[in-house]
Design a protein around this motif. Structure first.
Motif, PDB file in Angstrom:
ATOM      1  N   ASP A 135       0.144 -21.339   1.766  1.00 47.58           N
ATOM      2  CA  ASP A 135       0.701 -20.766   0.536  1.00 47.58           C
ATOM      3  C   ASP A 135      -0.318 -19.878  -0.166  1.00 47.58           C
ATOM      4  O   ASP A 135       0.030 -18.821  -0.712  1.00 47.58           O
ATOM      5  CB  ASP A 135       1.172 -21.875  -0.397  1.00 47.58           C
ATOM      6  N   TYR A 136      -1.572 -20.306  -0.177  1.00 47.43           N
ATOM      7  CA  TYR A 136      -2.617 -19.475  -0.787  1.00 47.43           C
ATOM      8  C   TYR A 136      -2.820 -18.194   0.009  1.00 47.43           C
ATOM      9  O   TYR A 136      -3.023 -17.108  -0.568  1.00 47.43           O
ATOM     10  CB  TYR A 136      -3.931 -20.255  -0.864  1.00 47.43           C
ATOM     11  N   TYR A 137      -2.770 -18.302   1.327  1.00 47.34           N
ATOM     12  CA  TYR A 137      -2.939 -17.121   2.182  1.00 47.34           C
ATOM     13  C   TYR A 137      -1.845 -16.105   1.881  1.00 47.34           C
ATOM     14  O   TYR A 137      -2.105 -14.900   1.744  1.00 47.34           O
ATOM     15  CB  TYR A 137      -2.882 -17.544   3.657  1.00 47.34           C
ATOM     16  N   ARG A 138      -0.622 -16.579   1.785  1.00 49.08           N
ATOM     17  CA  ARG A 138       0.496 -15.679   1.529  1.00 49.08           C
ATOM     18  C   ARG A 138       0.360 -14.987   0.178  1.00 49.08           C
ATOM     19  O   ARG A 138       0.660 -13.795   0.048  1.00 49.08           O
ATOM     20  CB  ARG A 138       1.806 -16.494   1.577  1.00 49.08           C
ATOM     21  N   GLN A 139      -0.105 -15.709  -0.821  1.00 45.19           N
ATOM     22  CA  GLN A 139      -0.134 -15.161  -2.175  1.00 45.19           C
ATOM     23  C   GLN A 139      -1.392 -14.358  -2.480  1.00 45.19           C
ATOM     24  O   GLN A 139      -1.326 -13.355  -3.192  1.00 45.19           O
ATOM     25  CB  GLN A 139      -0.004 -16.300  -3.187  1.00 45.19           C
ATOM     26  N   TYR A 140      -2.532 -14.768  -1.913  1.00 42.44           N
ATOM     27  CA  TYR A 140      -3.791 -14.207  -2.390  1.00 42.44           C
ATOM     28  C   TYR A 140      -4.559 -13.368  -1.376  1.00 42.44           C
ATOM     29  O   TYR A 140      -5.484 -12.655  -1.774  1.00 42.44           O
ATOM     30  CB  TYR A 140      -4.695 -15.337  -2.888  1.00 42.44           C
ATOM     31  N   ARG A 141      -4.237 -13.438  -0.105  1.00 43.80           N
ATOM     32  CA  ARG A 141      -4.934 -12.556   0.841  1.00 43.80           C
ATOM     33  C   ARG A 141      -4.452 -11.128   0.661  1.00 43.80           C
ATOM     34  O   ARG A 141      -3.244 -10.871   0.582  1.00 43.80           O
ATOM     35  CB  ARG A 141      -4.686 -13.003   2.278  1.00 43.80           C
ATOM     36  N   PRO A 142      -5.375 -10.152   0.629  1.00 43.89           N
ATOM     37  CA  PRO A 142      -4.944  -8.753   0.542  1.00 43.89           C
ATOM     38  C   PRO A 142      -4.093  -8.370   1.744  1.00 43.89           C
ATOM     39  O   PRO A 142      -4.329  -8.823   2.871  1.00 43.89           O
ATOM     40  CB  PRO A 142      -6.276  -7.984   0.530  1.00 43.89           C
ATOM     41  N   GLY A 143      -3.090  -7.534   1.497  1.00 47.14           N
ATOM     42  CA  GLY A 143      -2.225  -7.071   2.565  1.00 47.14           C
ATOM     43  C   GLY A 143      -2.874  -5.981   3.400  1.00 47.14           C
ATOM     44  O   GLY A 143      -4.075  -5.697   3.279  1.00 47.14           O
ATOM     45  N   ILE A 144      -2.075  -5.357   4.233  1.00 47.12           N
ATOM     46  CA  ILE A 144      -2.574  -4.337   5.156  1.00 47.12           C
ATOM     47  C   ILE A 144      -2.460  -2.974   4.487  1.00 47.12           C
ATOM     48  O   ILE A 144      -1.365  -2.555   4.100  1.00 47.12           O
ATOM     49  CB  ILE A 144      -1.752  -4.345   6.463  1.00 47.12           C
ATOM     50  N   PRO A 145      -3.561  -2.245   4.324  1.00 47.18           N
ATOM     51  CA  PRO A 145      -3.519  -0.952   3.638  1.00 47.18           C
ATOM     52  C   PRO A 145      -2.628   0.057   4.359  1.00 47.18           C
ATOM     53  O   PRO A 145      -2.463   0.005   5.588  1.00 47.18           O
ATOM     54  CB  PRO A 145      -4.985  -0.494   3.657  1.00 47.18           C
ATOM     55  N   SER A 146      -2.083   0.986   3.590  1.00 50.31           N
ATOM     56  CA  SER A 146      -1.174   1.978   4.167  1.00 50.31           C
ATOM     57  C   SER A 146      -1.855   2.817   5.238  1.00 50.31           C
ATOM     58  O   SER A 146      -1.221   3.229   6.213  1.00 50.31           O
ATOM     59  CB  SER A 146      -0.616   2.881   3.062  1.00 50.31           C
ATOM     60  N   GLU A 147      -3.163   3.081   5.086  1.00 53.68           N
ATOM     61  CA  GLU A 147      -3.873   3.863   6.097  1.00 53.68           C
ATOM     62  C   GLU A 147      -3.931   3.113   7.426  1.00 53.68           C
ATOM     63  O   GLU A 147      -3.813   3.724   8.501  1.00 53.68           O
ATOM     64  CB  GLU A 147      -5.302   4.172   5.626  1.00 53.68           C
ATOM     65  N   VAL A 148      -4.105   1.791   7.375  1.00 54.80           N
ATOM     66  CA  VAL A 148      -4.126   0.992   8.594  1.00 54.80           C
ATOM     67  C   VAL A 148      -2.735   0.957   9.218  1.00 54.80           C
ATOM     68  O   VAL A 148      -2.576   1.095  10.442  1.00 54.80           O
ATOM     69  CB  VAL A 148      -4.630  -0.431   8.287  1.00 54.80           C
ATOM     70  N   VAL A 149      -1.708   0.803   8.390  1.00 58.03           N
ATOM     71  CA  VAL A 149      -0.330   0.812   8.887  1.00 58.03           C
ATOM     72  C   VAL A 149      -0.026   2.119   9.608  1.00 58.03           C
ATOM     73  O   VAL A 149       0.561   2.127  10.701  1.00 58.03           O
ATOM     74  CB  VAL A 149       0.659   0.589   7.733  1.00 58.03           C
ATOM     75  N   ALA A 150      -0.425   3.229   9.019  1.00 59.52           N
ATOM     76  CA  ALA A 150      -0.160   4.536   9.628  1.00 59.52           C
ATOM     77  C   ALA A 150      -0.861   4.666  10.975  1.00 59.52           C
ATOM     78  O   ALA A 150      -0.298   5.196  11.939  1.00 59.52           O
ATOM     79  CB  ALA A 150      -0.602   5.652   8.684  1.00 59.52           C
ATOM     80  N   MET A 151      -2.094   4.157  11.072  1.00 55.64           N
ATOM     81  CA  MET A 151      -2.823   4.241  12.333  1.00 55.64           C
ATOM     82  C   MET A 151      -2.166   3.385  13.412  1.00 55.64           C
ATOM     83  O   MET A 151      -2.064   3.801  14.568  1.00 55.64           O
ATOM     84  CB  MET A 151      -4.271   3.807  12.123  1.00 55.64           C
ATOM     85  N   LEU A 152      -1.710   2.195  13.035  1.00 53.49           N
ATOM     86  CA  LEU A 152      -1.032   1.328  14.003  1.00 53.49           C
ATOM     87  C   LEU A 152       0.250   1.984  14.492  1.00 53.49           C
ATOM     88  O   LEU A 152       0.562   1.974  15.691  1.00 53.49           O
ATOM     89  CB  LEU A 152      -0.718  -0.023  13.362  1.00 53.49           C
ATOM     90  N   ASN A 153       0.994   2.547  13.579  1.00 49.64           N
ATOM     91  CA  ASN A 153       2.250   3.206  13.936  1.00 49.64           C
ATOM     92  C   ASN A 153       2.001   4.382  14.872  1.00 49.64           C
ATOM     93  O   ASN A 153       2.733   4.593  15.852  1.00 49.64           O
ATOM     94  CB  ASN A 153       2.965   3.669  12.673  1.00 49.64           C
ATOM     95  N   HIS A 154       0.973   5.135  14.595  1.00 48.30           N
ATOM     96  CA  HIS A 154       0.658   6.317  15.401  1.00 48.30           C
ATOM     97  C   HIS A 154       0.137   5.930  16.785  1.00 48.30           C
ATOM     98  O   HIS A 154       0.392   6.625  17.773  1.00 48.30           O
ATOM     99  CB  HIS A 154      -0.383   7.173  14.671  1.00 48.30           C
ATOM    100  N   ALA A 155      -0.568   4.799  16.870  1.00 48.74           N
ATOM    101  CA  ALA A 155      -1.207   4.414  18.135  1.00 48.74           C
ATOM    102  C   ALA A 155      -0.207   3.952  19.175  1.00 48.74           C
ATOM    103  O   ALA A 155      -0.423   4.136  20.376  1.00 48.74           O
ATOM    104  CB  ALA A 155      -2.233   3.313  17.881  1.00 48.74           C
TER     105      ALA A 155
END
Length: 267
Positions: A9-29
């Protein structure tokens, strides 16, 4: 007991998510087409699939902690686009066998590669990753390894309560192995590209405490009856560094994208 027991529950609420720049790189790869398949290893509460839900329409997310799988199910299922498929699987990545004929175009492993038998995992992935498929191993620095002044102060508080050695749940964190780039280059996925994506974040004291409770080295159950004292000590050192209650962090995601050499992709 999982090293992350009691942290979902703490992981879901408090860990930072995946930045948009990382998402874009994954999508492009990853190769395009439909169905576009994603396998997320060590999914935790599903932060990576959540970031990629609109870009992949056939997703398997895998974790060896049942509470993490439950948290991912609760978060992802209601957001799943119409016509997309999502499977949440409890088990070890090194032993996972996908459904017959199911071959992922992108395999992601975020903040989890160090927990795995890396050689065994890479050999298993070589058996079923799609031709042209991509393995992405990426992570930001945890609070234990971060180098901001206030984070070093918080790490010292954790060590005061739990000892100098980094914990991993009820055990100790293992020795650091070879660099991931070297591990990948010695595998079937030897065509490796490394990218660093800087990240600046802001935190408050409650968020820092919540983040700590999401980790294996400061899971809530480790403090037992000293938990209130731990929280007070963390907030005391943070008060010395906060400006208007705000703490700033400079971090970075290091991403390794790995493919088989082109001569092997069509085998």
């Amino acid at each position: 007991m999982s090293a992350f027991s009691g942290t979902a529950d703490y992981y879901r609420q408090y860990r930072p998510g995946i930045p948009s720049e990382v998402v874009a790189m994954l999508n492009h790869a990853a190769p395009t087409g439909s169905p576009r398949r994603l396998l997320d290893i060590g999914t935790g509460p599903g932060l990576v699939p959540e970031a990629l839900l609109e870009r992949f329409d056939d997703i398997i997310a895998l974790d060896s902690d049942r509470d993490m799988i439950s948290a991912a199910e609760a978060a992802l299922r209601p957001r799943l686009p119409c016509g997309s498929r999502l499977q949440l699987v409890y088990g070890r990545a090194e032993e996972f066998a996908p459904p017959l004929g199911w071959r992922p175009h992108l395999v992601t492993c975020c903040r989890a590669f160090h927990w795995l038998d890396q050689q065994a995992l890479l050999c298993r992935l070589d058996e079923y990753v799609a031709p042209g498929g991509v393995l992405a191993v990426f992570s930001d620095r945890s609070l234990w390894t971060a180098d901001n002044d206030w984070q070093r102060a918080v790490r010292s508080v954790v060590q005061d309560f739990l000892g100098e050695q980094r914990r991993a749940g009820t055990g100790a964190f293992g020795p650091i192995g070879p660099p991931y780039r070297q591990v990948l280059r010695n595998s079937a996925f030897s065509d490796v590209t490394e990218t660093v994506i800087p990240v600046r974040r802001t935190w408050n004291a409650e968020e820092v405490v919540g983040y700590l409770y999401s980790t294996s080295f400061a899971a809530p159950h480790l403090f037992m009856e000293r938990r209130d004292g731990f929280e007070s000590a963390v907030k005391a050192v943070l008060a010395e560094s906060a400006t208007g209650g705000v703490l700033t962090e400079d971090n970075a995601f290091t991403m390794l994208t790995a493919r088989r050499p082109s001569s092997r992709e069509g085998r």
